[in-house]
Design an enzyme around this catalytic site. Structure first.
Site, PDB file in Angstrom:
ATOM      1  N   GLU A  92     -30.874 -64.218   6.761  1.00 17.26           N
ATOM      2  CA  GLU A  92     -31.322 -65.531   7.214  1.00 17.26           C
ATOM      3  C   GLU A  92     -30.878 -66.644   6.270  1.00 17.26           C
ATOM      4  O   GLU A  92     -30.531 -67.744   6.716  1.00 17.26           O
ATOM      5  CB  GLU A  92     -32.849 -65.535   7.356  1.00 17.26           C
ATOM      6  CG  GLU A  92     -33.359 -64.797   8.573  1.00 17.26           C
ATOM      7  CD  GLU A  92     -33.324 -63.288   8.440  1.00 17.26           C
ATOM      8  OE1 GLU A  92     -33.429 -62.591   9.468  1.00 17.26           O
ATOM      9  OE2 GLU A  92     -33.194 -62.809   7.289  1.00 17.26           O
ATOM     10  N   HIS A 162     -44.411 -60.187  13.492  1.00 15.36           N
ATOM     11  CA  HIS A 162     -43.733 -60.720  14.672  1.00 15.36           C
ATOM     12  C   HIS A 162     -44.613 -61.683  15.455  1.00 15.36           C
ATOM     13  O   HIS A 162     -44.415 -61.870  16.656  1.00 15.36           O
ATOM     14  CB  HIS A 162     -43.291 -59.573  15.589  1.00 15.36           C
ATOM     15  CG  HIS A 162     -42.280 -58.656  14.990  1.00 15.36           C
ATOM     16  ND1 HIS A 162     -42.634 -57.606  14.179  1.00 15.36           N
ATOM     17  CD2 HIS A 162     -40.926 -58.654  15.043  1.00 15.36           C
ATOM     18  CE1 HIS A 162     -41.543 -56.962  13.781  1.00 15.36           C
ATOM     19  NE2 HIS A 162     -40.491 -57.587  14.280  1.00 15.36           N
TER      20      HIS A 162
END
Length: 357
Positions: A92, A162
């Site tokens: 990322e 998540h």
């Protein structure tokens, strides 16, 4: 979550030319070229239009080449080629660092972070590079063409890695915008506005609604204004403010409150930074009460900023303390998700308590 409550749509819309500039605005979305679309398909449409109307636009991230985990980028690589829609390594920090460089060279970089929970390795690039790029050069250069897409919030079975809602972290950082849509129509228009905005933007997409939320979405190219909150339900007794997936939950609470004679005004903030203080203030001056709801933990959540600002502006008009119905100060749970979430009943109880204060 009832899909009927997700069909509330924007009151105004701007059509744009293929160059990306606004050409006309309509007061209502009464257009023949609309069709029933879910949220992930609306995102896909927006990305398709962005790539088609601007040869400088690129879409990249983990697995976007085959459509991504949520299928938001389906078909884009086939249509525009792998040089403009491509996979990246699982890094990322590298994704956002690459996007900053791409945008700094005058391109439109649309970077996808697969889940908002995974945005933290890129935090340094977003906060210390993207947000300060223009400032540190005295506006001689910038990375305003950078848009960071990230699915956020509860999904029903995501657990603590998540399901997070990290928007408040980025609202603390001058130099970037933070935008969260509530529905397919909003998602398409707001995403196109973010991609074409001259500032870096973090665009959080409510993954809970990717397939659940369905409404009529114009097929043409349009943009919705940033930093303008929308009153989606008018009322006189209490103001409710939220964003993203939480709006549908709040709307259900408003309907139940109405059955008990309580008139609720419901506002979608849409852009968290810079946020529309004037619309919220005007509503609270009318109702005298305010309730804010979001999925993120209550401590340090963006609801606290709204509460503090409105107390400063409307202290003498408030009839009760500002109420917050938010997530708990715990990691996002798995089997205990129903207890964590700010539900319709929690909001309804808070509405009644505020009214009866």
């Amino acid at each position: 979550m009832a899909t009927t409550s997700l069909r509330t749509i924007g009151r105004s819309i701007c059509r744009v030319s293929r160059r990306g500039f606004s050409t006309s605005c309509d007061d209502k979305l009464v257009q023949p070229s609309s069709k029933s679309t879910n949220l992930y398909s609306a995102i896909n449409q927006a990305l398709h239009i962005a790539l088609e109307t601007d040869p400088r636009a690129y879409v990249f991230g983990e697995d976007v080449g085959f459509g991504g985990v949520f299928r938001c980028t389906t078909g884009l690589a086939d249509r525009f080629g792998k040089s403009r829609v491509f996979n990246t390594p699982l890094c990322e920090q590298g994704i956002i660092g690459f996007g900053i460089g791409l945008a700094a060279m005058g391109n439109r970089a649309v970077a996808e972070i697969q889940f908002a929970d995974y945005i933290y390795p890129a935090f340094d690039q977003i906060v210390n590079e993207a947000a300060k790029f223009r400032y540190r050069s005295g506006n001689q250069f910038n990375c305003g063409g950078l848009t960071i897409r990230a699915p956020y919030g509860a999904v029903g079975h995501g657990g603590h890695y998540h399901s997070q809602s990290p928007e408040a972290f980025f609202c603390h950082v001058p130099g970037i915008k933070v935008v969260i849509p509530r529905s397919p129509q909003q998602a398409k228009g707001l995403l196109l506005s973010c991609i074409r905005d001259p500032n870096p933007v973090v665009f959080f997409e409510p993954k809970w609604l990717y397939r659940l939320a369905v409404e009529e979405v114009p097929e043409y190219d349009y943009m919705l204004p940033l930093s303008e909150a929308e009153v989606i339900r008018e009322g006189s007794d209490i103001t409710l403010v939220g964003w993203g997936a939480q709006l549908s939950v709040m709307e259900q609470a408003c309907l139940d409150a109405e059955k008990e004679g309580i008139s609720c005004e419901l506002i979608d903030l849409k852009t968290l930074i810079p946020w529309d203080k004037e619309t919220i203030e005007s509503s609270v001056r009318k109702t005298g009460r305010l309730l804010i709801s979001h999925e993120a933990p209550v401590t340090g959540g963006f609801g606290a900023e709204i509460s503090a600002s409105i107390v400063e502006r409307c202290f003498l008009r408030l009839e009760a303390p500002v109420a917050r119905v938010c997530g708990l100060d715990t990691p996002f749970p798995l089997v205990f998700e129903p207890f964590y979430m700010p539900t319709k009943n929690k909001i309804l109880d808070a509405i009644k308590s505020t009214i009866n204060y």
